[in-house]
Structures are given as C-alpha cells and as structure tokens.
Design a protein around this motif. Structure first.
Motif, short mmCIF file in Angstrom:
data_model
loop_
_atom_site.label_atom_id
_atom_site.label_comp_id
_atom_site.label_asym_id
_atom_site.label_seq_id
_atom_site.Cartn_x
_atom_site.Cartn_y
_atom_site.Cartn_z
N LEU A 1 0.94 -1.20 0.22
CA LEU A 1 0.01 -0.01 -0.05
C LEU A 1 0.84 1.01 -0.08
CD1 LEU A 1 -2.44 -1.18 2.82
CD2 LEU A 1 -2.74 -1.44 0.38
N PRO A 2 0.47 2.40 -0.43
CA PRO A 2 1.29 3.79 -0.40
C PRO A 2 2.00 3.97 0.81
CG PRO A 2 -1.06 3.75 -1.47
CD PRO A 2 -1.15 2.65 -0.75
N ASP A 3 0.92 3.56 2.12
CA ASP A 3 1.50 3.75 3.29
C ASP A 3 1.94 2.75 4.26
OD1 ASP A 3 -0.88 2.85 3.34
OD2 ASP A 3 -1.48 4.26 5.01
N GLY A 4 2.40 1.61 3.51
CA GLY A 4 2.85 0.59 4.10
C GLY A 4 2.29 -0.80 3.51
N GLN A 5 2.30 -1.99 4.23
CA GLN A 5 1.94 -3.02 3.53
C GLN A 5 0.93 -3.81 4.59
OE1 GLN A 5 5.49 -5.15 2.79
NE2 GLN A 5 5.71 -5.80 5.11
N LEU A 6 0.06 -4.70 3.68
CA LEU A 6 -1.09 -5.22 4.72
C LEU A 6 -0.92 -6.69 4.14
CD1 LEU A 6 -4.69 -4.11 4.63
CD2 LEU A 6 -4.03 -6.36 4.19
N GLU A 7 -0.80 -7.60 5.26
CA GLU A 7 -0.70 -8.91 5.25
C GLU A 7 -1.96 -9.77 5.23
OE1 GLU A 7 1.96 -10.82 8.07
OE2 GLU A 7 2.16 -12.74 7.16
N ALA A 8 -2.61 -9.96 3.79
CA ALA A 8 -4.10 -10.40 3.76
C ALA A 8 -4.05 -11.99 4.01
CB ALA A 8 -4.49 -9.87 2.40
N MET B 1 -11.76 -18.54 8.12
CA MET B 1 -10.57 -17.61 8.01
C MET B 1 -10.73 -16.35 8.92
SD MET B 1 -8.80 -16.65 4.44
CE MET B 1 -7.26 -16.34 4.41
N GLU B 2 -9.66 -16.32 9.65
CA GLU B 2 -9.67 -14.99 10.72
C GLU B 2 -8.35 -14.28 10.50
OE1 GLU B 2 -11.10 -15.34 15.04
OE2 GLU B 2 -10.89 -17.45 14.31
N ASN B 3 -8.32 -12.84 10.17
CA ASN B 3 -7.51 -12.27 10.28
C ASN B 3 -6.22 -12.80 9.33
OD1 ASN B 3 -5.89 -9.87 10.52
ND2 ASN B 3 -5.48 -10.88 12.97
N GLY B 4 -6.54 -13.32 7.98
CA GLY B 4 -5.64 -13.83 7.35
C GLY B 4 -5.10 -15.33 7.50
N LYS B 5 -5.58 -15.81 8.39
CA LYS B 5 -5.28 -17.20 8.82
C LYS B 5 -6.58 -18.21 8.69
CE LYS B 5 -1.08 -16.39 11.53
NZ LYS B 5 -0.40 -16.85 12.73
N LEU B 6 -6.07 -19.40 8.62
CA LEU B 6 -7.23 -20.48 8.81
C LEU B 6 -7.07 -20.75 10.13
CD1 LEU B 6 -7.45 -22.78 5.38
CD2 LEU B 6 -8.44 -20.66 6.02
N SER B 7 -8.00 -20.71 10.74
CA SER B 7 -7.95 -20.90 12.24
C SER B 7 -8.52 -22.61 12.41
CB SER B 7 -9.02 -19.99 13.18
OG SER B 7 -10.34 -19.78 12.68
N ASP B 8 -9.21 -22.97 11.57
CA ASP B 8 -9.99 -24.31 11.71
C ASP B 8 -10.54 -24.49 10.38
OD1 ASP B 8 -10.58 -26.37 13.25
OD2 ASP B 8 -12.27 -25.37 14.18
N THR B 9 -10.13 -26.12 10.27
CA THR B 9 -10.71 -26.91 8.82
C THR B 9 -11.57 -28.07 9.35
OG1 THR B 9 -9.12 -25.81 7.30
CG2 THR B 9 -10.41 -27.91 6.82
N PHE B 10 -12.95 -27.98 9.10
CA PHE B 10 -13.17 -29.36 9.38
C PHE B 10 -14.40 -30.01 8.35
CE2 PHE B 10 -15.45 -25.65 11.22
CZ PHE B 10 -16.88 -25.63 10.71
N ARG B 11 -14.86 -31.22 8.64
CA ARG B 11 -15.61 -31.77 7.69
C ARG B 11 -17.07 -31.71 8.21
NH1 ARG B 11 -14.13 -35.42 3.70
NH2 ARG B 11 -12.07 -34.82 4.06
N MET B 12 -18.02 -31.59 7.21
CA MET B 12 -19.47 -31.46 7.57
C MET B 12 -19.80 -32.82 7.72
SD MET B 12 -19.92 -28.22 8.09
CE MET B 12 -21.67 -27.84 8.19
N GLN B 13 -20.20 -33.38 8.88
CA GLN B 13 -20.54 -34.79 9.18
C GLN B 13 -21.64 -35.59 8.06
OE1 GLN B 13 -18.81 -37.06 10.18
NE2 GLN B 13 -17.29 -35.74 11.61
N GLN B 14 -22.55 -34.89 7.91
CA GLN B 14 -23.82 -35.50 7.41
C GLN B 14 -23.93 -35.39 6.00
OE1 GLN B 14 -23.64 -32.73 8.47
NE2 GLN B 14 -25.25 -31.16 7.71
N ARG B 15 -22.92 -34.55 5.41
CA ARG B 15 -23.30 -34.15 3.99
C ARG B 15 -23.32 -35.32 3.01
NH1 ARG B 15 -25.55 -31.05 2.96
NH2 ARG B 15 -25.71 -31.77 0.97
#
Ligand code: ADP
Ligand code: ADP
Length: 232
Positions: A13-20, A214-228
């Motif tokens: 960014l013009p005024d720095g950077q952003l870790e997305a 996803m939270e603040n650029g990170k994957l906080s959790d990944t899970f399987r939807m049981q019934q699908r």
C-alpha cells in the motif's frame, strides 16, 4: 484437486503493507464443495483469487488440477483458467450482450467454433434452468436469474473447478436456496470441485462437504461437515 502449502500474500500500500493471507495450507478433494467462511476483510477473496492466479502469492505453493500455478508462464495460466470457472456476488454480466452472448464469452476466448458455441450455450442454459432466456438482456432478469446466467457462463468450457465469491450474498433466502441447489447439482452430476467464499453460515450448512474458518488472514480451523456426503 486444489492444494495450498504455506501460502502468504501481502499487498503493498502507499503507506505500508497489509498481510492479507498468512501461511495458509489447505487441500480440497475432487468433486467436493469446500466453504471458506469468515468476517469481511479476513482474506477470503484474496485466497480464492489466488486459486486461479488472479493474485499470486509471495510465498508458498498452489497446485490446481495438477498444475503448480506459481511456476506457470502467463500463456499456460490463461489456458488453465479455462478449466476454472468463477462466479461473483454481483454477477459481473455484460449488460450490452444477451444471455446467450454472455455465456458465449469464455467459448469465444477459448477459440471455439460458432456451431460448438451455440450448442454449448444451449446446453449450459438448459443446465441452469434458463433455456427460454437466451435472447433476453441481463437487465430483464431477476438477481437469481442473473446468477444462473453467470453460472452457465462459468460452466461453458466444462471446468474442473468452480470458484464462488459470495455467490448468494446479493440474493434473498429463497433465491439463495435455488442457487445452492444448482451448485449441488454441478458437484453431483458434473463432478466439479467447488470452493465457496461466504459469510453466511446457512450456505456452509446446506452444501459444504468441508469448511475452513478464516480469521485475520489465517485459517483458524478446517473441518468436515459430518452428514453431507452420507445424506446425499
Ligand atoms: P474478504 O474476502 O475476507 O473480505 P479480502 O481478501 O477481500 O477479504 O481482503 C483482505 C484484506 O486485504 C482486506 O484488508 C482488504 O482491504 C485487503 N485487500 C484486498 N484486496 C486488496 C488489493 N487489491 N490491494 C490492497 N489491499 C487489498
Ligand atoms: P467483494 O464484493 O468481493 O467483497 P471488494 O469490495 O472486497 O469486493 O473488492 C473489490 C475489488 O477491490 C477486489 O478486486 C479487491 O482486490 C479490491 N480491493 C479490496 N480492498 C482493497 C484495498 N484496500 N485496496 C485496494 N483494492 C482493494
């Protein structure tokens, strides 16, 4: 079908950077629907756009349909993108072209012959349930119908992967349910691998096989939807 290994993306960014996106690893199996849920600004769209190299990561490795995106020259990327459909919250249709004309765009870009284009356009419009709207312009359609046209366009080149960025966020609940039906039908009959970015829990609950938060650029959790898969 889709693998991300330690992927990071920083915007200058013009005024720095952003870790997305920060050190994200993820695997999406062929023929499944994977949801990415999280608040606005969490980095979901950035992650999705990296899956077809609309954005490139600064670090890490992304493999889609057996190709490592970060090592492919632009010409190869263009070709690979023909196997990756994309739909958006605001549909992104061309208002000066008819429904048929819109669905035809990716076929034209791929150099398909006129006759094949006409056939594929008909097939795709039939698939999304709009065979009688071919000659209409987008302005004559409802939101749900516009998204169906966008889906038909995304399917035109018979993609292996469909990337969806908030596909139902502009739609009412009933129309949302209809669009989710279409997406499930794409998974179940065409075997397409689908990634959906959304902030709507309902979308995740009704069609996702696996989900990442996803939270603040990170994957906080990944899970399987049981019934699908069992219930289908
Ligand atoms: P989400 O899809 O979860 O809302 P995004 O991936 O759109 O999140 O955005 C993540 C962060 O990166 C946000 O702070 C956003 O403003 C920023 N961002 C997204 N795209 C760009 C860009 N092209 N240039 C600079 N910053 C961007
Ligand atoms: P969406 O409807 O998908 O949430 P956004 O409004 O987040 O769309 O982003 C629209 C476009 O603007 C995207 O291409 C994104 O990369 C870009 N963008 C988002 N945030 C920023 C930002 N802070 N700076 C520059 N571009 C941005």
């Amino acid at each position: 079908m889709i693998t991300l290994e330690h992927v990071s993306k920083t915007y200058r960014l013009p005024d720095g950077q952003l870790e997305a996106v920060k050190d994200v690893s993820l695997h999406v199996e062929k023929g499944t629907v994977h949801g990415i849920i999280g608040a606005s600004g969490a980095g979901k769209s950035t992650l999705l756009r990296m899956m077809n190299a609309l954005e490139l990561p600064d670090h890490g490795k992304i493999t889609v349909i057996g190709r490592e995106l970060t090592t492919l020259p632009e010409a190869e990327l263009r070709k690979l993108r023909q196997s990756i459909g994309m739909i958006f919250q605001q549909f992104h249709l061309l208002n000066n072209r008819t429904v048929s004309g819109n669905v035809s765009v990716p076929l034209e870009l791929a150099g398909a012959a006129r006759r094949e284009r006409a056939e594929r356009v008909r097939e795709c419009l039939r698939f999304v349930g709009l065979p009688d709207k071919a000659k209409q312009y987008p302005s004559a359609l409802s939101g749900g119908q516009k998204q169906r046209v966008a889906i038909a366009r995304a399917l035109a080149n018979r993609p292996d992967v469909l990337l969806c960025d908030e596909p139902t966020s502009a739609l009412d609940p009933r129309t949302t349910a209809e669009i989710l039906e279409v997406l499930m039908h794409i998974r179940d009959t065409l075997g397409v691998t689908i990634v959906i970015v959304t902030h709507e829990m309902e979308v995740v609950k009704s069609i996702c096989d696996t989900v990442s938060v996803m939270e603040n650029g990170k994957l906080s959790d990944t899970f399987r939807m049981q019934q699908r898969r069992g219930a289908a």
